[in-house]
Enzyme design. Structure first.
Site, PDB file in Angstrom:
ATOM      1  CG  HIS A 116      41.551 -31.886  11.162  1.00  0.00           C
ATOM      2  ND1 HIS A 116      40.508 -31.006  11.296  1.00  0.00           N
ATOM      3  CD2 HIS A 116      42.393 -31.619  12.190  1.00  0.00           C
ATOM      4  CE1 HIS A 116      40.716 -30.246  12.357  1.00  0.00           C
ATOM      5  NE2 HIS A 116      41.850 -30.608  12.913  1.00  0.00           N
TER       6      HIS A 116
ATOM      7  CB  SER B 117      43.565 -27.483  12.801  1.00  0.00           C
ATOM      8  OG  SER B 117      44.545 -26.533  13.108  1.00  0.00           O
TER       9      SER B 117
ATOM     10  CD  GLU C 252      37.281 -31.242   8.941  1.00  0.00           C
ATOM     11  OE1 GLU C 252      38.210 -30.877   9.680  1.00  0.00           O
ATOM     12  OE2 GLU C 252      36.336 -30.492   8.646  1.00  0.00           O
TER      13      GLU C 252
ATOM     14  CG  ASN D  55      39.097 -26.129  13.505  1.00  0.00           C
ATOM     15  OD1 ASN D  55      38.670 -26.224  14.654  1.00  0.00           O
ATOM     16  ND2 ASN D  55      40.179 -26.772  13.099  1.00  0.00           N
TER      17      ASN D  55
HETATM   18  N1  CAA Z   1      44.326 -41.741  25.265  1.00  0.00           N
HETATM   19  C1  CAA Z   1      43.519 -42.781  25.526  1.00  0.00           C
HETATM   20  N2  CAA Z   1      42.382 -42.680  26.232  1.00  0.00           N
HETATM   21  C2  CAA Z   1      42.055 -41.440  26.722  1.00  0.00           C
HETATM   22  C3  CAA Z   1      42.851 -40.305  26.481  1.00  0.00           C
HETATM   23  C4  CAA Z   1      44.023 -40.485  25.710  1.00  0.00           C
HETATM   24  N3  CAA Z   1      44.827 -39.465  25.411  1.00  0.00           N
HETATM   25  N4  CAA Z   1      42.247 -39.227  27.061  1.00  0.00           N
HETATM   26  C5  CAA Z   1      41.123 -39.669  27.648  1.00  0.00           C
HETATM   27  N5  CAA Z   1      41.004 -41.007  27.435  1.00  0.00           N
HETATM   28  C6  CAA Z   1      39.877 -41.871  27.796  1.00  0.00           C
HETATM   29  C7  CAA Z   1      39.775 -42.120  29.268  1.00  0.00           C
HETATM   30  O1  CAA Z   1      40.527 -43.238  29.648  1.00  0.00           O
HETATM   31  C8  CAA Z   1      38.272 -42.352  29.425  1.00  0.00           C
HETATM   32  O2  CAA Z   1      37.911 -43.675  29.017  1.00  0.00           O
HETATM   33  P1  CAA Z   1      36.443 -44.332  29.371  1.00  0.00           P
HETATM   34  O3  CAA Z   1      35.419 -43.589  28.566  1.00  0.00           O
HETATM   35  O4  CAA Z   1      36.581 -45.737  28.963  1.00  0.00           O
HETATM   36  O5  CAA Z   1      36.259 -44.110  30.841  1.00  0.00           O
HETATM   37  C9  CAA Z   1      37.663 -41.406  28.439  1.00  0.00           C
HETATM   38  O6  CAA Z   1      38.688 -41.136  27.472  1.00  0.00           O
HETATM   39  C10 CAA Z   1      37.223 -40.138  29.086  1.00  0.00           C
HETATM   40  O7  CAA Z   1      38.328 -39.565  29.779  1.00  0.00           O
HETATM   41  P2  CAA Z   1      38.306 -39.026  31.275  1.00  0.00           P
HETATM   42  O8  CAA Z   1      37.399 -39.866  32.110  1.00  0.00           O
HETATM   43  O9  CAA Z   1      39.717 -38.831  31.703  1.00  0.00           O
HETATM   44  O10 CAA Z   1      37.745 -37.567  31.173  1.00  0.00           O
HETATM   45  P3  CAA Z   1      36.392 -37.021  30.588  1.00  0.00           P
HETATM   46  O11 CAA Z   1      35.255 -37.959  30.763  1.00  0.00           O
HETATM   47  O12 CAA Z   1      36.333 -35.668  31.149  1.00  0.00           O
HETATM   48  O13 CAA Z   1      36.666 -36.930  29.001  1.00  0.00           O
HETATM   49  C11 CAA Z   1      37.499 -35.956  27.019  1.00  0.00           C
HETATM   50  C12 CAA Z   1      37.780 -36.276  28.468  1.00  0.00           C
HETATM   51  C13 CAA Z   1      37.425 -37.253  26.205  1.00  0.00           C
HETATM   52  C14 CAA Z   1      38.667 -35.118  26.541  1.00  0.00           C
HETATM   53  C15 CAA Z   1      36.100 -35.208  26.929  1.00  0.00           C
HETATM   54  O14 CAA Z   1      36.079 -34.127  27.817  1.00  0.00           O
HETATM   55  C16 CAA Z   1      35.822 -34.667  25.557  1.00  0.00           C
HETATM   56  O15 CAA Z   1      35.363 -35.391  24.691  1.00  0.00           O
HETATM   57  N6  CAA Z   1      36.063 -33.347  25.353  1.00  0.00           N
HETATM   58  C17 CAA Z   1      35.870 -32.687  24.073  1.00  0.00           C
HETATM   59  C18 CAA Z   1      37.043 -33.007  23.193  1.00  0.00           C
HETATM   60  C19 CAA Z   1      36.944 -32.343  21.865  1.00  0.00           C
HETATM   61  O16 CAA Z   1      36.010 -31.629  21.517  1.00  0.00           O
HETATM   62  N7  CAA Z   1      37.990 -32.557  21.040  1.00  0.00           N
HETATM   63  C20 CAA Z   1      38.098 -31.923  19.759  1.00  0.00           C
HETATM   64  C21 CAA Z   1      38.918 -30.685  19.913  1.00  0.00           C
HETATM   65  S1  CAA Z   1      39.105 -29.841  18.387  1.00  0.00           S
HETATM   66  C22 CAA Z   1      40.399 -30.606  17.653  1.00  0.00           C
HETATM   67  O17 CAA Z   1      41.031 -31.486  18.165  1.00  0.00           O
HETATM   68  C23 CAA Z   1      40.726 -30.170  16.287  1.00  0.00           C
HETATM   69  C24 CAA Z   1      41.179 -28.816  16.001  1.00  0.00           C
HETATM   70  O18 CAA Z   1      41.564 -28.617  14.859  1.00  0.00           O
HETATM   71  C25 CAA Z   1      41.183 -27.684  16.948  1.00  0.00           C
END
Ligand code: CAA
Length: 296
Positions: A139, A118, A151, A189
């Site tokens: 990424h 990252s 990315e 990031n």
């Molecule tokens: N595998 C498969 N499916 C998954 C999953 C996983 N690990 N986690 C969640 N899901 C699916 C769920 O089954 C659900 O499917 P539907 O849309 O078909 O209903 C969907 O994703 C949403 O999940 P939830 O209903 O459990 O929960 P939610 O609606 O609160 O969403 C989330 C959870 C997808 C994590 C959402 O909150 C989100 O998008 N959050 C932001 C995530 C983000 O910004 N990520 C980037 C972080 S930065 C990074 O990763 C890089 C870095 O370098 C720091």
């Protein structure tokens, strides 16, 4: 690129193995820890089950994906037939340096060596190999099966051919690859971490509470999670280490990590992974409870 080796079976590694296997690649998931591999396979199965329950894939697709994954605890053996290796091990340059040297010595000459880092410089990692033109950043975002972005980071010496192959492979995973250059924090990031840091400063200075800050960003900007919840989700230690890369890389005070973040990480409050950060997490519960430390 059919044979994919993924190094590291933590959250990112198992997610990356999951998507490659789901889209028909033969995946070798590599980790030196046998128990971690067992846990990763159980996580992949659980996440595939979610997709079956949501009717995104069939039970047969799930079984095919699982059958596409084999595991290995030996890195040299695990990369020997790879067309593409994606490294998703610990975010530590010395560890990555060792891994890339082993990958370079053992993977086929034509293989592309990618890292899911990252924030560590792709150019610096590539310089440790004899094939810097075939080293690139891939990424993925957490949760990998859900987030559409890859990315794609070109190091100083990464060739057009390597970049084109990685862009094409990412598209076949139904992801949207975005090509960027190798400077501190890349794009994701460089923009995300200052926002998270500013949210922590806003809390630190008493402008508003945890829930208020997250609610403003969720409802006001349509972010799925507020910045403080997102910081917990990413890991406060990870956020701190990326901010330090930005601060050091640009030498600009605007990236200086908030002292509250430094204190929280030092005290072991790292977010979801330790059970507490800005919120307190109880296994099995989806309730968002503000940590005692931040209750008014
Ligand atoms: N595998 C498969 N499916 C998954 C999953 C996983 N690990 N986690 C969640 N899901 C699916 C769920 O089954 C659900 O499917 P539907 O849309 O078909 O209903 C969907 O994703 C949403 O999940 P939830 O209903 O459990 O929960 P939610 O609606 O609160 O969403 C989330 C959870 C997808 C994590 C959402 O909150 C989100 O998008 N959050 C932001 C995530 C983000 O910004 N990520 C980037 C972080 S930065 C990074 O990763 C890089 C870095 O370098 C720091």
């Amino acid at each position: 690129m059919n044979n994919i080796s993924v190094i590291g079976s933590g959250t990112m590694g198992n997610g990356i193995a999951h998507v490659f296997a789901q889209y028909g690649h033969q995946v070798t998931l590599i980790d030196i820890n046998e128990k971690a591999l067992e846990k990763a396979l159980a996580t992949i199965e659980k996440n595939l089950d979610r997709q079956v329950a949501k009717e995104k894939i069939s039970e047969a697709d799930k079984n095919k994906a699982l059958a596409n994954i084999t595991t290995n605890t030996d890195i040299a053996a695990g990369v020997k037939n790879a067309d593409l290796v994606v490294e998703a091990a610990t975010e530590n340059f010395e560890i990555k340096k060792q891994l890339f040297q082993t990958m370079d010595e053992n993977a086929p000459e034509s293989a592309i060596l990618a890292t899911n880092t990252s924030s560590i410089s792709i150019t610096r990692i590539a310089a440790e190999t004899n094939r810097p033109g075939q080293v690139i950043g891939m990424h993925f975002m957490n949760p990998v099966p859900v987030m559409k972005l890859v990315e794609v980071i070109r190091g100083y010496a990464t060739t057009d051919e390597t970049t084109a192959k990685v862009m094409e492979t990412s598209k076949k995973l139904q992801k949207v690859p975005v090509e960027v250059n190798d400077y501190p924090g890349f794009v994701a990031n460089r923009i995300l971490m200052p926002m998270i840091n500013e949210a922590i400063y806003t809390l630190f200075e008493g402008v508003a509470g945890v829930e208020e800050i997250d609610t403003v960003m969720k409802l006001g900007m349509a972010h799925p999670m507020g910045p403080l919840q997102l910081a917990d989700f990413i890991g406060l230690d990870v956020c701190l280490s990326i901010l330090r890369v930005l601060h050091e890389g640009f030498g600009n005070q605007k990236y200086a990590p908030c002292p509250l973040l430094v204190n929280m990480v030092t005290a072991g409050y790292k977010g979801v992974k330790t059970g507490e950060g800005f919120y307190k997490y109880t296994p099995g519960s989806k309730d968002l409870v503000v940590s005692e430390m931040f209750k008014k």
